[in-house]
Motif scaffolding. Structure first.
Motif, short mmCIF file in Angstrom:
data_model
loop_
_atom_site.label_atom_id
_atom_site.label_comp_id
_atom_site.label_asym_id
_atom_site.label_seq_id
_atom_site.Cartn_x
_atom_site.Cartn_y
_atom_site.Cartn_z
N THR A 37 -4.39 48.24 15.63
CA THR A 37 -3.61 47.58 15.20
C THR A 37 -4.22 46.07 15.04
O THR A 37 -3.54 45.08 14.48
CB THR A 37 -2.38 47.37 16.12
OG1 THR A 37 -2.88 47.02 17.26
CG2 THR A 37 -1.73 48.97 16.12
N HIS A 38 -5.64 45.94 15.30
CA HIS A 38 -5.93 44.62 15.28
C HIS A 38 -7.00 44.47 14.06
O HIS A 38 -7.65 43.68 13.90
CB HIS A 38 -6.87 44.14 16.70
CG HIS A 38 -5.83 43.70 17.66
ND1 HIS A 38 -5.07 44.58 18.59
CD2 HIS A 38 -5.43 42.67 18.22
CE1 HIS A 38 -4.63 44.23 19.30
NE2 HIS A 38 -4.77 42.90 19.44
N ASP A 39 -6.93 45.62 13.36
CA ASP A 39 -7.83 45.83 12.16
C ASP A 39 -6.84 46.02 10.81
O ASP A 39 -6.55 47.04 10.79
CB ASP A 39 -8.91 46.94 12.45
CG ASP A 39 -9.56 47.23 11.28
OD1 ASP A 39 -9.76 46.58 10.02
OD2 ASP A 39 -10.36 48.22 11.10
N PRO A 40 -7.04 45.17 10.05
CA PRO A 40 -5.80 45.25 8.91
C PRO A 40 -5.98 46.46 8.06
O PRO A 40 -5.34 47.18 7.38
CB PRO A 40 -6.10 43.89 8.21
CG PRO A 40 -7.46 43.39 8.45
CD PRO A 40 -7.67 43.77 9.99
N ALA A 41 -7.42 46.84 7.80
CA ALA A 41 -7.83 48.11 7.03
C ALA A 41 -7.18 49.22 7.79
O ALA A 41 -6.59 50.18 6.87
CB ALA A 41 -9.29 48.18 6.84
#
Length: 208
Positions: free
Chosen positions: A62-66
């Motif tokens: 959830t901390h990676d937008p991709a």
């Protein structure tokens, strides 16, 4: 949304749709869609997207937008008319990956199911045909190759392959599309989808 349902009905053998419905679908196709299963690509699927293998499955970060964009789009846009209550059934599945404002915008458009009128005729025909459609995100990339995550806002271009099958026809249809998703970083460092453009007018995402 309307375009996809009409297109699927034609593919599934429900091709007796009247000219008035086709006119509505034609007008809708000229406007970028922001909800429901996206319109099929206007060109036949072909290399490399049609033959590309999905990326290896990895846990949602959830901390990676991709990672958030890919997971959210799959949950939102895949559907199974045999089990789902209506074409908007993907929204509740994707609620936790969307900003409250975006979720409210999509929910308020009232496409597909209507609690007062019941499921649309188009959706009932999809149910009768046993139609289901599965989305796979093959790749994501920042729009224009510019990584803007440091600003707290990022716009991602997705390479998406949709596979639609129907019990009625026994056929299999694959289409490709390139939706654009905007994500915003939250105060806890996680990312949520805040907007979507399904017009397929931004070209092909690299990095397959």
């Amino acid at each position: 949304m309307i375009v996809l349902v009409i297109a699927l009905l034609l593919l599934a053998g429900g091709g007796s749709a009247c000219s008035a419905i086709r006119d509505v679908a034609a007008r809708a196709s000229a406007v970028p869609s922001t909800t429901g299963p996206p319109p099929a690509a206007n060109v036949p699927s072909g290399p490399p997207l049609a033959t590309a293998s999905p990326p290896a499955s990895t846990p949602l970060d959830t901390h990676d937008p991709a990672s958030v964009a890919a997971d959210c789009f799959v949950r939102w846009q895949s559907f199974d008319a045999r089990a789902d209550s209506g074409p908007n059934a993907g929204l509740p599945r994707a609620r936790d990956c969307m900003t409250p404002d975006f979720f409210a915008q999509l929910s308020g458009q009232g496409l597909g199911d209507d609690s007062a009128q019941g499921p649309t005729r188009a959706w009932l025909e999809l149910q009768a045909a046993g139609t289901r459609s599965t989305v796979v995100v093959l790749a994501t990339s920042p729009l224009g190759g510019i990584d803007t995550r440091a600003t707290g806002r990022v716009v991602l271009l997705l390479n998406v392959r949709r596979t639609t099958v129907s019990d009625h026809t026994g056929g299999r249809v694959e289409t490709v599309s390139n939706p654009l998703l905007t994500l915003l970083r939250q105060t806890d460092g996680t990312w949520l989808v805040a907007a979507a453009d399904l017009a397929n007018s931004y070209g092909d995402a690299p990095g397959r």
